[in-house]
Design a protein around this motif. Sequence first.
Motif, PDB file in Angstrom:
ATOM      1  N   LEU A 113       0.841  -1.204   0.000  1.00 35.86           N
ATOM      2  CA  LEU A 113       0.000   0.000   0.000  1.00 35.86           C
ATOM      3  C   LEU A 113       0.874   1.251   0.000  1.00 35.86           C
ATOM      4  O   LEU A 113       0.545   2.252  -0.611  1.00 35.86           O
ATOM      5  CB  LEU A 113      -0.943   0.007   1.211  1.00 35.86           C
TER       6      LEU A 113
ATOM      7  N   ILE B  15       1.597   2.630  -3.363  1.00 38.05           N
ATOM      8  CA  ILE B  15       0.516   3.113  -4.229  1.00 38.05           C
ATOM      9  C   ILE B  15       0.361   4.614  -4.004  1.00 38.05           C
ATOM     10  O   ILE B  15       0.117   5.057  -2.885  1.00 38.05           O
ATOM     11  CB  ILE B  15      -0.826   2.399  -3.910  1.00 38.05           C
TER      12      ILE B  15
ATOM     13  N   LEU C  91      -0.948   0.568 -10.164  1.00 37.61           N
ATOM     14  CA  LEU C  91      -2.130  -0.259 -10.426  1.00 37.61           C
ATOM     15  C   LEU C  91      -2.562  -0.235 -11.890  1.00 37.61           C
ATOM     16  O   LEU C  91      -3.215  -1.161 -12.368  1.00 37.61           O
ATOM     17  CB  LEU C  91      -3.286   0.187  -9.531  1.00 37.61           C
TER      18      LEU C  91
ATOM     19  N   LEU D 175      -5.719  -8.549  -6.658  1.00 42.69           N
ATOM     20  CA  LEU D 175      -4.764  -7.674  -5.989  1.00 42.69           C
ATOM     21  C   LEU D 175      -4.688  -8.043  -4.513  1.00 42.69           C
ATOM     22  O   LEU D 175      -5.701  -8.097  -3.822  1.00 42.69           O
ATOM     23  CB  LEU D 175      -5.247  -6.225  -6.140  1.00 42.69           C
TER      24      LEU D 175
ATOM     25  N   THR E 158      -3.091  -6.594  -1.372  1.00 42.46           N
ATOM     26  CA  THR E 158      -2.366  -5.450  -0.811  1.00 42.46           C
ATOM     27  C   THR E 158      -1.564  -5.929   0.380  1.00 42.46           C
ATOM     28  O   THR E 158      -2.092  -6.695   1.199  1.00 42.46           O
ATOM     29  CB  THR E 158      -3.342  -4.367  -0.317  1.00 42.46           C
TER      30      THR E 158
ATOM     31  N   ALA F 131      -6.326   0.383   2.938  1.00 43.25           N
ATOM     32  CA  ALA F 131      -6.339  -0.191   1.586  1.00 43.25           C
ATOM     33  C   ALA F 131      -7.774  -0.457   1.155  1.00 43.25           C
ATOM     34  O   ALA F 131      -8.169  -0.164   0.023  1.00 43.25           O
ATOM     35  CB  ALA F 131      -5.531  -1.487   1.570  1.00 43.25           C
TER      36      ALA F 131
ATOM     37  N   SER G  11      -9.605   2.693   0.473  1.00 38.91           N
ATOM     38  CA  SER G  11      -9.135   3.316  -0.765  1.00 38.91           C
ATOM     39  C   SER G  11      -9.600   2.561  -2.012  1.00 38.91           C
ATOM     40  O   SER G  11      -9.256   2.930  -3.123  1.00 38.91           O
ATOM     41  CB  SER G  11      -7.605   3.406  -0.768  1.00 38.91           C
TER      42      SER G  11
ATOM     43  N   TYR H 259      -9.123  -0.871  -2.682  1.00 35.16           N
ATOM     44  CA  TYR H 259      -8.274  -1.953  -3.178  1.00 35.16           C
ATOM     45  C   TYR H 259      -8.722  -3.335  -2.710  1.00 35.16           C
ATOM     46  O   TYR H 259      -7.955  -4.292  -2.737  1.00 35.16           O
ATOM     47  CB  TYR H 259      -6.810  -1.700  -2.810  1.00 35.16           C
TER      48      TYR H 259
END
Lengths: 265, 338
Positions: free
Chosen positions: A53, A56, A66, A75, A77, A95, A98, A100
């Motif tokens: 993370l 990113i 990504l 994915l 994380t 994560a 956000s 993900y």
Amino acid sequence: MKTTHTKMHDTPFVIAGKSFSNRFLLGTGKFKNKIDLAESILASETEIVTVALRRIDLERHEENILEYIPSNVTLLTNTSGARTAKEAIRIARLAKESGYGNWVKIEVINDSKYLLPDNNETIAATEVLAAEGFVVLPYMYPDLYAARALVKAGAASIMPLGSLIGSNQGLKAKEFIKILIQEIKDVPIIVDAGIGSPSQAAQAMEMGADAVLVNTAVATAGDPATLAKSFSMAVAAGRLAYLSKLPQQKDIATASSPLTGFLYE
Amino acid sequence: MFTLTEIQSALNNNDPHFIEQLAQKAKTIKEQFFGRTIALYAPLYLSNYCSSYCTYCGFHSHNRIKRFKLTQKEMHQEMNFLAKQGIENILLLTGESYNVTPLSYLKEAVSVAKQYFSNISIEVHPMDENDYKELFVAGVDGVTVYQETYDRVRYAQVHVSGQKADYDYRYGTPARAAKAGIRNISIGILLGLADVAQDLFALYSHLHDMEKDYPGVEYSLSFPRFKTIKGEDFAQSYVDDKTFIKIICLTRILFPRVGINLSTRESAQLRNNILELGITKISAGSNTSVGGYTLKTPEEQDPQFDVEDHRSIDEVIKLLKKRNLDPVLTDWRRIELE
């Protein structure tokens, strides 16, 4: 001559109810550029990649890593940078918030010299996050008690280290991973960290690991995509060998033809 | 660990074959542990007020330079300028004035910096553990504090007065910061101040002890060399490029996972040539004067040292990509712990 050999049937590789056909996982750190990463994902046909993370860049200037990961790839994380369970939990939630997803690889490392995972903190983080509905894949030191505790805490898989992260030393922890493979049947075992060459990955699979995760060896290779493909093939080959009930190495010689067979003729 | 004798013999060995071997080994180790990545950062000087008298420094208390400290509005202006160019790792610096730039001022600066950057480090006067705790909670990820030299006699000669004259308090600073929870700690020596091999050995020992006592911290080392300040010479001796490169390589080999920082004190040419020998983090587009990015004309500026590499951040990013190195702007995401 016509052979009767039919195709070997493998059981599907399932994590938290999701099936995968490729047992090679790729980490995304240390690549010299993101094109190499994208090509490595494609060449290896990996279906799960880990992304820290902390690497990113959500709102800012850097190219977003990504964008180089195809949408059909799961994915995972990771909580790289976390030194305690509390921090790992916070990173995992961030994560998810956000966007993900809820697949998280727990990495709790409080030793910058050896980068060895802290199993106790990892168990604590796994317990909290699994209860919150995360699919938790904890990176761990291959210890049987810790592995059992992780399963009990709700881990969807366990990820014992082969050797030190980034060391390319291979399966230094082989004997202990073997014990986990024998004893932990509820969740898949993914060998993570230290795998430096396709032959080492194949060896892990021959032993009965369910999958292998590689990062450094691929990222720092002269031609990452080709090595990624090679790893993926080695993992598949190792899996086949395992399914073939590969004869185990023995410490003493055994004759191919029994010497005392005549007694029973 | 290397012994002092081994370090001395490596630094004295100028056989090109030996230096090449060191470089090759350092490059391999760097790639294994960090891949082909180089992190970028920029320094931002908040204040040049200083109550210490260090004979070699452009900011020292006896130097008749214009003293200046950024207001909150000016901080925004300077930080916005760097953030717009992509900088995410910021190093906030001040002179060492406990009165003009107290903890409250530093916390204010950190709270402004949080609006622009993902990773905040400070290079300011040494403090007590509780102060570092407050700064950590405020958002400080890294603390940089150089001992400058580990030679006590030499230390006393060049650090004439002010808090910095207290060798032991400074030596204990990284440990106090670590105890307070600070994640990244950078230590270093000022090359040219004293015997290089002895200082290097002492620095390695300091780092070794820190790693044992505070294993969770990510450490990095810096090896600033003496530079002129506005063309004026402050150096006692100079460390040549060969020695400098050997120091970088030895450090990489001895501490594979430890970061090595390289500032714009070094020339563009040298920086280009040693990028792959073990360096993990470089500054770019730097200005070493308070308000130097947007507030002061070059004539008005009093730099802490003269920048040698004047390339912009964008130019450095392009160069790294051309060299097949991944410029890493962000490697950290702040997590607020409830």
